[in-house]
Design a protein around this motif. Structure first.
Motif, mmCIF file in Angstrom:
data_model
loop_
_atom_site.group_PDB
_atom_site.id
_atom_site.type_symbol
_atom_site.label_atom_id
_atom_site.label_comp_id
_atom_site.label_asym_id
_atom_site.label_seq_id
_atom_site.Cartn_x
_atom_site.Cartn_y
_atom_site.Cartn_z
ATOM 1 N N THR A 284 0.845 -1.185 0.000
ATOM 2 C CA THR A 284 0.000 0.000 0.000
ATOM 3 C C THR A 284 0.885 1.242 0.000
ATOM 4 O O THR A 284 2.065 1.183 0.356
ATOM 5 N N THR A 294 -4.657 3.458 3.971
ATOM 6 C CA THR A 294 -5.862 2.876 3.408
ATOM 7 C C THR A 294 -5.457 1.597 2.686
ATOM 8 O O THR A 294 -4.425 1.561 2.010
ATOM 9 N N ASP A 295 -6.256 0.575 2.788
ATOM 10 C CA ASP A 295 -5.917 -0.718 2.202
ATOM 11 C C ASP A 295 -6.274 -0.743 0.718
ATOM 12 O O ASP A 295 -7.210 -1.415 0.279
ATOM 13 N N LYS A 423 -6.709 13.055 4.950
ATOM 14 C CA LYS A 423 -6.804 11.626 4.682
ATOM 15 C C LYS A 423 -7.767 11.349 3.539
ATOM 16 O O LYS A 423 -7.507 10.514 2.671
ATOM 17 N N GLU A 424 -8.890 12.046 3.512
ATOM 18 C CA GLU A 424 -9.857 11.874 2.423
ATOM 19 C C GLU A 424 -9.220 12.204 1.076
ATOM 20 O O GLU A 424 -9.410 11.497 0.079
ATOM 21 N N ASN A 427 -6.721 9.445 0.100
ATOM 22 C CA ASN A 427 -7.383 8.224 -0.361
ATOM 23 C C ASN A 427 -7.603 8.285 -1.872
ATOM 24 O O ASN A 427 -7.386 7.303 -2.595
#
Length: 474
Positions: A284, A294-295, A423-424, A427
């Motif tokens: 990742t 995030t995976d 973070k959003e 992603n």
């Protein structure tokens, strides 16, 4: 001390502040404006006393320690910083730090210890760009104006050490700067810096007592060093090193060619061949300990799908033939040859390996004159490495990625302050990088040093950059 790369010049513009290049040398000759704590990522100040913004990153104020002087007696003041930072934007210098410097619109001297910096676009996280690049290393404008040849014979900084001699492709002898501002540092009377590109040679030198400290790039070597009683210190990071594919020209201007190569390569086998299976494979973009984790898998292997894409491109008259430009290090050559060997099992793809010296490889990357080359996006705070590597407007976007959705997410991650909002944004960045395949992340970077138990005071900042003024021998 052993470093892995020979500089083309001692001009700070020609040096790179990462574990794989010239960190000991730059810190020794020029000192540092500021550093970061690699565990907390908090900024700490050295020759600077502050770097602050009151308008969310549109402008910054840099403040300096008063009374700083270069070894030629001239002042390391706001005007000297302005001179250094302004010149780094000149493409003719060929500095890798143009990626950071080019974000600056203009600088203004307020008084001898205060410089105001206005950015082209707001970036509240810009301080990372300062301490991770040659912006952190300030040289005497008087000495720089005499030209590169003169400067290389007698570089002038305000760091803890000064140059005695430089035998190219061999070693540099440095001696303690008695006028260093942070007395009684440095604790050592002198340094010998040797350039050793080969990881095995560095390891053998360390084990046999031929050196006291070495920058390291290979996890297998670190494990062997620790087994021999040495100490290994690694800076935790996300992202990693990647096989960058140049989207500005064939064959990798076609996304199918990039995806085919990515699907064809078994990175576990590459890790085994290049790193004896010891290095960490970046499944990742962010490490699981990162708040941005995030995976979203970065890579997958599917030989059947890869061959279908190679065939499809060949039928259209676009077989995937490319040149892998390799650095001279053992890891780089072995990686390129492993890629060549794996892809030889497929039809309609051909790889040529071209090994060049480190300076030439860096120039090829800067000039965008490559098909595939080793590059990196090594992540502490995500803004600096990801925006610089992949934003369409970045000078450091060697691969030529140009994707509006990715740009928007990178801009949002740069401008946002709150962790959740950032973070959003990141992603989306991860998802777009998987879709676009600008390169193949094949290993987590290992910004590290190894040293003996008599060596004390080792402090690393940014990407494995040691502070030589703190080191002493027990």
């Amino acid at each position: 001390m052993l470093q892995t790369a020979e500089p083309r010049s001692l001009d700070p513009a020609a040096l790179s502040n990462t574990w794989a290049h010239h960190p000991v040398l730059g810190n020794a000759l020029y000192g540092t404006l500021m550093i970061n704590n690699v565990d907390t990522l908090e900024t700490e100040y050295k020759m600077a006393t502050g770097f602050s913004t009151e308008d969310d990153g549109t402008t910054f104020t840099l403040t300096l320690q008063p009374g700083l002087t270069f070894t030629d007696g001239t002042s390391l003041d706001a005007a000297a910083v302005k001179f250094n930072w302004d010149r780094l934007k000149d493409p003719a210098l060929g500095s890798s730090s143009i990626r950071q410097a080019s974000q600056i619109a203009h600088t203004e001297v307020i008084d001898p210890t205060t410089l105001r910096i206005t950015l082209i676009a707001p970036n509240p996280h810009y301080g990372v760009s300062v301490f991770s690049s040659a912006l952190n290393w300030i040289a005497s404008p008087t000495a720089l104006e005499k030209g590169r040849e003169s400067f290389d014979q007698a570089p002038v900084g305000a760091g803890p050490f000064t140059l005695v001699s430089w035998t190219r492709q061999a070693k540099m002898e440095l001696t303690k700067n008695p006028g260093y501002y942070e007395a009684p540092k440095p604790y050592l009377d002198g340094l010998t810096i040797q350039v050793v590109a080969d990881s095995n040679t560095r390891l053998n030198s360390m084990i046999t007592g031929g050196a006291d400290l070495a920058s390291e790039t290979n996890m297998a070597s670190i494990r062997k060093a620790e087994a021999a009683g040495l100490i290994g210190e690694i800076v935790p990071t996300g992202g990693g090193q990647m096989m960058a594919m140049n989207q500005r020209r064939a064959p990798f201007d076609d996304e199918r060619a990039r995806r085919a190569v990515s699907l064809a390569l078994d990175l576990a086998i590459i890790n085994s061949i290049v790193y004896e299976g010891e290095n960490i494979f970046p499944n990742t973009l962010f490490d699981q300990q990162s708040p941005f984790y995030t995976d979203v898998p970065l890579n997958e292997t599917d030989a059947e799908q890869a061959q279908q894409l190679f065939n499809e491109l060949a039928q259209e008259g676009k077989p995937v033939n490319f040149n892998f430009v390799s650095y001279p290090t053992t890891e780089s050559r072995t990686l390129a040859e492993a890629v060549q060997t794996q892809l030889s099992a497929f039809d309609n793809v051909d790889v040529n390996v071209e090994v060049v010296d480190a300076t030439a490889a860096g120039a090829r990357a800067t000039d965008r004159d490559f098909d595939m080359i080793i590059s990196s996006a090594v992540i502490q705070d995500p803004d600096y490495p990801l925006w610089n590597a992949f934003h369409s407007e970045s000078k450091g976007n060697f691969v030529g990625t140009n994707d509006p959705e990715l740009d928007a997410a990178l801009d949002a991650g740069r401008l946002e302050i709150s962790l959740e909002a950032r973070k959003e944004a990141y992603n989306i960045v991860q998802e777009r990088l998987v879709a676009l395949t600008p390169g193949i992340f094949y290993t987590r970077a290992v910004p590290s040093v190894i040293y003996g138990d008599t060596v004390k005071g080792v402090v690393l900042y940014t990407l494995g950059s040691p502070l030589p003024e703190n080191i002493w021998i027990n």
